[in-house]
Design an enzyme around this catalytic site. Structure first.
Site: not given
Ligand code: PEP
Ligand code: MG
Length: 571
Positions: A457, A433, A190, A504
């Site tokens: 992920d 993911e 995070h 993303c």
């Molecule tokens: C990911 O898992 O790449 C993603 C964009 O979602 P988050 O990082 O919020 O889990």
């Molecule tokens: Mg994710």
């Protein structure tokens, strides 16, 4: 001067004063009791100080993040103003000799029991969470411990912590942060994503810093290198001068890149790549637009829920509609709630899980808590009339989950229609993911309008390695051919079904990975705001036929090291 090596979580260079974020120890000896009158005096003083603290936080947050954030603390102040609540604690002190601390804890436990017998809804969960926060605050003040919060920070703070969770940073005083250093956490944890969205440097995986840096130490963070970060503590005069020159040089180069922000993102041979931004709030969108964002490929809506409140339909609708209007017709992909994993929503009071990253996460949680999901869906459908909103579901691991989510979208639409509320069903997409979603990309892209690969992920699950654990970060192989093959499979399936595939996750903004992704057929990259200008510059320098060659070779290699070595020479 001391130095500490770390992992590059977010690039940049900064200097500032250390702010040590560490929860205070709230243990005490319950047998050390003063006379009841004295304990009551202590309690009343603590209530007064707690009220003042909350008032300061409320004002600071209203100023830095907007009025609505300040209001969250107003609810807690009301608890402190409630004479009946205070009397209940005083009665406990009178009942039999107790420390004020013990009385506060006992009254809280009594309420927690009462709430557990009430209807399990978000309003009650929120009230109990507020009460818990207030009681902890009073307890800490009674014990004479300082408030350690990110909500009010001294100017130019470099936040030093063992680990930072979304619930810690949701209410952070953003204007006074210069950078982050954490002992724990991986490259896509995070804090890494947060720091990138704020365009601030962050180093993670720096063991020992908590024991060696003290409050107000001078800290310089040099995170220019993708492979390693360096934390300098109390540099002397000469060293400080050198580091200041580095910081200035980095700033100047960023300014140069920023000039590219409004150019088209198209390869030299004319292939357009949609370039979008990742955001977690409307404020992030404004920042991203400053970096040239014309569309959003990932709006992480759970951030609206992490600050302690559970926004209802109207509040969510306002946020989504405002973002859509700000984009003035530009695509806005909104991801439905991705709670679970490391994202804990306190107000929901969910049971702790043994293995949260494999637990009740993302779409699984939304399908289980239908009311929570339907509230968000109604807000999304109403907002969709204001722009090009598209909705995507996180953590999908079967076609069935997509269908169930789609049915709930239809149910939300029916409810709005019955009430005569204006709305629109937006295009629905799936985040890829989980390995299952990559294997099922063909089936998924027959039904979904688009797919976006969450490589943070996807890497974690393809390689079975916790994305937040720095101890095993060497196994979190961002450039593993296994991950690229999952991406290739997904992009190919989407293309076959006439749909587009985007990325993303953090990989989408990685300059070494971009030629491979584009060469594999990825049509959209959604990156952190501050990476937009450099990504535009890079895409404009690329040639699609060369990218295809690079991708084909990278995917065929056996190890991550082979891929990295190849890309170092080829890109
Ligand atoms: C990911 O898992 O790449 C993603 C964009 O979602 P988050 O990082 O919020 O889990
Ligand atoms: Mg994710």
């Amino acid at each position: 001067m001391k130095t500490f090596p770390g992992l590059t979580a977010s690039p940049g260079v900064c200097s500032g004063k250390a702010y040590i974020f560490k929860a205070p120890d709230l243990s005490y000896d319950p047998s050390r009791i003063e006379a009841p009158g004295e304990e009551k005096k202590r309690l009343n003083r603590a209530f007064g100080l707690a009220f003042e603290e909350l008032d300061r936080i409320k004002d600071s947050l209203s100023g830095s993040m907007g009025e609505e954030y300040g209001h969250i603390f107003r609810a807690q102040m009301t608890i402190l103003e409630d004479d009946d609540f205070r009397r209940e604690i005083e009665d406990k002190i009178d009942e039999s000799p107790r420390r004020a601390e013990t009385a506060v804890e006992e009254v809280y436990k009594m309420y927690a029991l009462l709430f557990s017998e009430m209807e399990d809804n978000s309003y009650n969960a929120q009230r109990l969470a507020d009460l818990n926060d207030v009681c902890k605050r009073v307890l800490r003040i009674l014990l004479g411990k300082e408030d350690v919060t990110l909500s009010v920070l001294p100017p130019e703070s470099v936040v030093i912590a063992e680990e930072l969770f979304p619930s810690d940073t949701a209410m952070m005083d953003r204007k006074n942060v210069r950078g982050f250093v954490t002992e724990k956490g991986g490259l896509t944890s995070h804090v890494a994503i947060l720091a990138k969205s704020l365009s601030l440097p962050a180093a993670v995986g720096t063991p020992g810093v908590m024991g060696h840096i003290v409050k107000d130490d001078t800290v310089v963070l040099d995170v220019r290198d993708y492979e390693k970060a360096v934390v300098y503590v109390n540099p002397d005069g000469e060293e400080q001068k050198k580091l200041a020159a580095l910081e200035e040089d980095y700033r100047r180069r960023r300014e140069e890149l920023l000039k590219m922000k409004d150019l088209e993102s198209v390869t030299k041979d004319g292939h357009a790549i949609t370039l979008s931004a990742n955001i977690g709030s409307v404020e992030d969108l404004v920042t991203a637009q400053g970096f040239g964002a014309k569309s959003v490929g990932l709006f992480r809506t759970e951030f609206l829920f992490l600050g302690g409140g559970l926004p209802q339909e109207e509040e969510q609708y306002q946020v989504y509609a405002e973002a859509a209007k700000k984009l003035a017709g530009g695509m806005l992909i909104i991801r439905t709630l991705d709670i679970g994993g490391d994202k804990e929503v306190k107000a929901l009071n969910l049971p702790k899980e043994e293995n949260p990253f494999l637990g009740l996460r993302g779409i699984r949680l939304c399908l289980k808590h239908e009311e929570l999901f339907l509230t968000q869906l109604r807000a999304l459908l109403r907002a969709a009339v204001h722009g090009d909103i598209r909705v995507m579901f996180p953590m999908v691991s079967s076609v069935l989950e997509f269908r169930q989510a789609r049915e709930l979208v239809e149910k939300a639409a029916a409810k709005l229609a019955a009430k005569g509320v204006e709305h629109k069903i937006p295009p629905l997409g799936v985040m890829v993911e989980t390995p299952a979603a990559a294997f099922l990309a063909d089936e998924l892209t027959r039904e979904a309008s688009f797919v976006s690969m969450g490589t943070n992920d996807l890497t974690q699950y393809v390689l079975s390695v916790d994305r937040g654990n720095e101890e095993i970060s060497s196994y979190y192989r961002t450039f593993s051919p296994a991950v690229f093959r999952a991406i290739a499979m997904t992009a190919r399936a989407a293309e076959k079904n006439g749909k587009w595939a985007g990325v993303c996750g953090e990989l989408g903004g990685n300059p070494q990975a971009i030629p491979v992704l584009i060469g594999l057929g990825v049509k959209e990259l959604s990156v952190t705001a501050s990476a937009l200008p450099q990504t535009i510059a890079q895409i404009r320098s690329l040639d699609m036929s060369r990218c295809r060659e690079i991708a084909e070779k990278a995917v065929s290699l056996a190890t991550e090291d082979d891929v990295k070595a190849y890309l170092r020479t080829a890109v």
